[in-house]
Scaffold this motif. Structure first.
Motif, PDB file in Angstrom:
ATOM      1  N   GLY A   1       0.812  -1.433  -0.024  1.00 62.38           N
ATOM      2  CA  GLY A   1       0.056  -0.094   0.080  1.00 62.38           C
ATOM      3  C   GLY A   1       0.825   1.279  -0.158  1.00 62.38           C
ATOM      4  N   LYS A   2       1.934   1.253   0.803  1.00 60.29           N
ATOM      5  CA  LYS A   2       3.025   2.455   0.792  1.00 60.29           C
ATOM      6  C   LYS A   2       3.524   2.732  -0.539  1.00 60.29           C
ATOM      7  CE  LYS A   2       3.485   2.100   5.895  1.00 60.29           C
ATOM      8  NZ  LYS A   2       4.313   1.433   6.959  1.00 60.29           N
ATOM      9  N   LEU A   3       3.804   1.620  -1.095  1.00 65.93           N
ATOM     10  CA  LEU A   3       4.627   1.749  -2.311  1.00 65.93           C
ATOM     11  C   LEU A   3       3.486   2.033  -3.846  1.00 65.93           C
ATOM     12  CD1 LEU A   3       6.700  -1.403  -2.300  1.00 65.93           C
ATOM     13  CD2 LEU A   3       7.523   1.074  -2.326  1.00 65.93           C
ATOM     14  N   GLY A   4       2.147   1.929  -3.362  1.00 65.86           N
ATOM     15  CA  GLY A   4       1.053   2.525  -4.330  1.00 65.86           C
ATOM     16  C   GLY A   4       1.234   1.284  -5.372  1.00 65.86           C
ATOM     17  N   LEU A   5       1.252   0.038  -5.111  1.00 66.31           N
ATOM     18  CA  LEU A   5       1.529  -0.984  -6.308  1.00 66.31           C
ATOM     19  C   LEU A   5      -0.166  -0.962  -6.977  1.00 66.31           C
ATOM     20  CD1 LEU A   5       3.207  -3.905  -4.574  1.00 66.31           C
ATOM     21  CD2 LEU A   5       4.072  -1.971  -5.786  1.00 66.31           C
ATOM     22  N   LYS A   6       0.033  -1.146  -8.181  1.00 67.44           N
ATOM     23  CA  LYS A   6      -1.142  -1.450  -8.994  1.00 67.44           C
ATOM     24  C   LYS A   6      -1.434  -2.886  -9.180  1.00 67.44           C
ATOM     25  CE  LYS A   6      -2.146   0.868 -12.478  1.00 67.44           C
ATOM     26  NZ  LYS A   6      -1.920   1.395 -14.103  1.00 67.44           N
ATOM     27  N   VAL A   7      -2.502  -3.248  -8.852  1.00 65.78           N
ATOM     28  CA  VAL A   7      -3.010  -4.791  -8.876  1.00 65.78           C
ATOM     29  C   VAL A   7      -4.248  -4.849  -9.737  1.00 65.78           C
ATOM     30  CG1 VAL A   7      -4.077  -4.849  -6.654  1.00 65.78           C
ATOM     31  CG2 VAL A   7      -3.570  -6.696  -7.764  1.00 65.78           C
TER      32      VAL A   7
ATOM     33  N   LYS B   1      -7.730  -4.440  -0.339  1.00 68.57           N
ATOM     34  CA  LYS B   1      -8.100  -3.449   0.526  1.00 68.57           C
ATOM     35  C   LYS B   1      -7.227  -3.320   2.059  1.00 68.57           C
ATOM     36  CE  LYS B   1     -11.936  -1.683   2.982  1.00 68.57           C
ATOM     37  NZ  LYS B   1     -13.678  -1.693   3.390  1.00 68.57           N
ATOM     38  N   ASP B   2      -7.071  -4.675   2.485  1.00 67.83           N
ATOM     39  CA  ASP B   2      -5.937  -4.900   3.575  1.00 67.83           C
ATOM     40  C   ASP B   2      -4.594  -4.186   3.343  1.00 67.83           C
ATOM     41  OD1 ASP B   2      -8.222  -6.148   5.075  1.00 67.83           O
ATOM     42  OD2 ASP B   2      -7.002  -8.120   4.898  1.00 67.83           O
ATOM     43  N   ALA B   3      -4.084  -4.204   1.925  1.00 62.73           N
ATOM     44  CA  ALA B   3      -3.142  -3.451   1.696  1.00 62.73           C
ATOM     45  C   ALA B   3      -3.070  -2.099   1.396  1.00 62.73           C
ATOM     46  CB  ALA B   3      -2.543  -4.046   0.540  1.00 62.73           C
ATOM     47  N   GLY B   4      -4.412  -1.576   1.597  1.00 63.61           N
ATOM     48  CA  GLY B   4      -4.577   0.072   1.212  1.00 63.61           C
ATOM     49  C   GLY B   4      -4.736   0.157  -0.155  1.00 63.61           C
ATOM     50  N   LEU B   5      -4.815  -0.841  -1.115  1.00 65.90           N
ATOM     51  CA  LEU B   5      -4.943  -0.717  -2.301  1.00 65.90           C
ATOM     52  C   LEU B   5      -6.523  -1.004  -3.010  1.00 65.90           C
ATOM     53  CD1 LEU B   5      -1.830  -2.893  -3.325  1.00 65.90           C
ATOM     54  CD2 LEU B   5      -1.870  -0.193  -3.201  1.00 65.90           C
ATOM     55  N   ARG B   6      -6.596  -0.251  -4.191  1.00 64.19           N
ATOM     56  CA  ARG B   6      -7.698  -0.742  -4.748  1.00 64.19           C
ATOM     57  C   ARG B   6      -7.436  -1.553  -6.088  1.00 64.19           C
ATOM     58  NH1 ARG B   6     -10.514   0.368  -9.185  1.00 64.19           N
ATOM     59  NH2 ARG B   6      -8.855   1.829  -9.908  1.00 64.19           N
ATOM     60  N   ALA B   7      -8.093  -2.773  -6.399  1.00 57.86           N
ATOM     61  CA  ALA B   7      -7.639  -3.423  -7.309  1.00 57.86           C
ATOM     62  C   ALA B   7      -8.482  -3.312  -8.403  1.00 57.86           C
ATOM     63  CB  ALA B   7      -7.556  -4.908  -6.848  1.00 57.86           C
ATOM     64  N   ASP B   8      -8.196  -3.328  -9.678  1.00 56.81           N
ATOM     65  CA  ASP B   8      -9.005  -3.352 -10.955  1.00 56.81           C
ATOM     66  C   ASP B   8      -9.361  -4.655 -10.913  1.00 56.81           C
ATOM     67  OD1 ASP B   8      -8.517  -0.552 -11.329  1.00 56.81           O
ATOM     68  OD2 ASP B   8      -6.814  -0.732 -12.585  1.00 56.81           O
ATOM     69  N   LEU B   9     -10.768  -5.007 -11.409  1.00 55.80           N
ATOM     70  CA  LEU B   9     -11.429  -5.974 -11.757  1.00 55.80           C
ATOM     71  C   LEU B   9     -11.490  -6.203 -13.173  1.00 55.80           C
ATOM     72  CD1 LEU B   9     -12.486  -8.821 -10.704  1.00 55.80           C
ATOM     73  CD2 LEU B   9     -14.711  -7.573 -10.223  1.00 55.80           C
TER      74      LEU B   9
ATOM     75  N   ASP C   1       1.738  -3.887 -11.333  1.00 52.58           N
ATOM     76  CA  ASP C   1       2.849  -4.489 -10.783  1.00 52.58           C
ATOM     77  C   ASP C   1       2.710  -5.857  -9.961  1.00 52.58           C
ATOM     78  OD1 ASP C   1       4.466  -1.963 -10.065  1.00 52.58           O
ATOM     79  OD2 ASP C   1       2.541  -1.592  -9.023  1.00 52.58           O
ATOM     80  N   ALA C   2       1.200  -6.372  -9.929  1.00 49.89           N
ATOM     81  CA  ALA C   2       0.981  -7.610  -9.645  1.00 49.89           C
ATOM     82  C   ALA C   2      -0.313  -8.013 -10.355  1.00 49.89           C
ATOM     83  CB  ALA C   2       0.587  -7.668  -8.189  1.00 49.89           C
ATOM     84  N   ILE C   3      -0.461  -8.994 -10.595  1.00 47.73           N
ATOM     85  CA  ILE C   3      -1.985  -9.811 -11.460  1.00 47.73           C
ATOM     86  C   ILE C   3      -2.249 -11.049 -10.452  1.00 47.73           C
ATOM     87  CG2 ILE C   3      -2.727 -10.871 -13.500  1.00 47.73           C
ATOM     88  CD1 ILE C   3      -1.759  -8.239 -14.210  1.00 47.73           C
ATOM     89  N   VAL C   4      -3.449 -10.802 -10.248  1.00 45.69           N
ATOM     90  CA  VAL C   4      -4.275 -12.125  -9.543  1.00 45.69           C
ATOM     91  C   VAL C   4      -5.106 -12.738 -10.429  1.00 45.69           C
ATOM     92  CG1 VAL C   4      -5.565 -12.953  -7.515  1.00 45.69           C
ATOM     93  CG2 VAL C   4      -3.738 -10.873  -7.400  1.00 45.69           C
ATOM     94  N   ALA C   5      -4.931 -13.994 -10.864  1.00 41.32           N
ATOM     95  CA  ALA C   5      -5.941 -14.930 -11.864  1.00 41.32           C
ATOM     96  C   ALA C   5      -6.670 -15.687 -11.054  1.00 41.32           C
ATOM     97  CB  ALA C   5      -4.994 -15.626 -12.768  1.00 41.32           C
ATOM     98  N   LEU C   6      -8.257 -15.527 -11.045  1.00 43.21           N
ATOM     99  CA  LEU C   6      -9.103 -16.426 -10.222  1.00 43.21           C
ATOM    100  C   LEU C   6      -9.987 -17.142 -11.321  1.00 43.21           C
ATOM    101  CD1 LEU C   6     -10.235 -13.526  -7.808  1.00 43.21           C
ATOM    102  CD2 LEU C   6      -8.453 -15.236  -7.322  1.00 43.21           C
ATOM    103  N   GLY C   7     -10.087 -18.536 -10.960  1.00 42.35           N
ATOM    104  CA  GLY C   7     -11.064 -19.042 -11.955  1.00 42.35           C
ATOM    105  C   GLY C   7     -11.271 -20.409 -11.112  1.00 42.35           C
TER     106      GLY C   7
ATOM    107  N   THR D   1       5.144 -10.711  -3.303  1.00 42.94           N
ATOM    108  CA  THR D   1       6.084 -10.871  -4.047  1.00 42.94           C
ATOM    109  C   THR D   1       6.329  -9.807  -4.708  1.00 42.94           C
ATOM    110  OG1 THR D   1       5.268 -13.059  -4.340  1.00 42.94           O
ATOM    111  CG2 THR D   1       6.964 -12.274  -6.122  1.00 42.94           C
ATOM    112  N   ALA D   2       5.538  -8.826  -5.112  1.00 39.30           N
ATOM    113  CA  ALA D   2       5.840  -7.675  -5.841  1.00 39.30           C
ATOM    114  C   ALA D   2       6.505  -6.721  -5.131  1.00 39.30           C
ATOM    115  CB  ALA D   2       4.561  -6.876  -6.351  1.00 39.30           C
ATOM    116  N   VAL D   3       6.090  -6.572  -3.621  1.00 38.35           N
ATOM    117  CA  VAL D   3       7.024  -5.868  -2.492  1.00 38.35           C
ATOM    118  C   VAL D   3       8.385  -6.316  -2.631  1.00 38.35           C
ATOM    119  CG1 VAL D   3       7.293  -5.474  -0.322  1.00 38.35           C
ATOM    120  CG2 VAL D   3       5.012  -5.193  -1.001  1.00 38.35           C
TER     121      VAL D   3
END
Length: 163
Positions: free
Chosen positions: A18-24, A48-56, A77-83, A152-154
């Motif tokens: 969150g402090k780094l403002g990573l984009k996920v 949200k726990d990281a202080g970030l808003r993720a694009d869905l 900075d990071a991708i999450v793949a859900l399926g 991992t991104a951090v």
């Protein structure tokens, strides 16, 4: 249970994300709505726990996760793949699971971006529900995949910052 021995999310690393403002980006398939709703909720909660808003970003199925991850990885900075893929009576399960898994691994290695692996490959719908982070579920794979990608991104940003 597959979660036996899994580490807890590192709250300090999530706070650093969150402090780094990573984009996920969270890329989620559309099959099995109940399971996917749980996975997405868990992934968004971790962001949200990281202080970030993720694009869905939604894709039709699990087989489409790698191409979406490949195109989006340069912008995040990071991708999450859900399926979720549930075994049926044909080899389709094996082809989709292997293709999606190998494709997501290739994206991570080729782009150098962490890809949180939230692809459930289950024998039954009950197994998928038990991993979806729903009320009464034993595991929350959406949260875990997002936390892993962000942590991992951090690590990568911190390690490469001085290089």
């Amino acid at each position: 249970m597959s979660g036996h021995g899994a580490p807890e999310a590192n709250k300090n690393q999530l706070a650093k994300a969150g402090k780094l403002g990573l984009k996920v980006a969270i890329i989620a398939s559309s099959w099995h709505t109940q399971v996917m709703d749980g996975l997405i909720d868990g992934a968004q909660r971790a962001a949200k726990d990281a202080g970030l808003r993720a694009d869905l970003i939604r894709v039709p199925g699990s087989f489409e996760l790698p191409v979406a991850a490949s195109r989006l990885a340069p912008h995040y900075d990071a991708i999450v793949a859900l399926g979720v893929v549930i075994r049926g009576g044909t080899p389709h399960f094996d082809f989709v699971c292997h293709g999606a898994t190998n494709g997501l691994m290739d994206v991570a290695v080729q782009t150098g971006k962490p890809v949180g692996f939230g692809l459930l490959t289950c024998d039954t719908e009950a197994q998928a529900i038990d991993r979806a982070g729903l009320e009464g579920s034993a595991e929350d794979k959406g949260y875990e995949a997002t936390a892993a990608a962000l942590e991992t991104a951090v690590v990568l940003k911190s390690t490469l910052a001085g290089k």
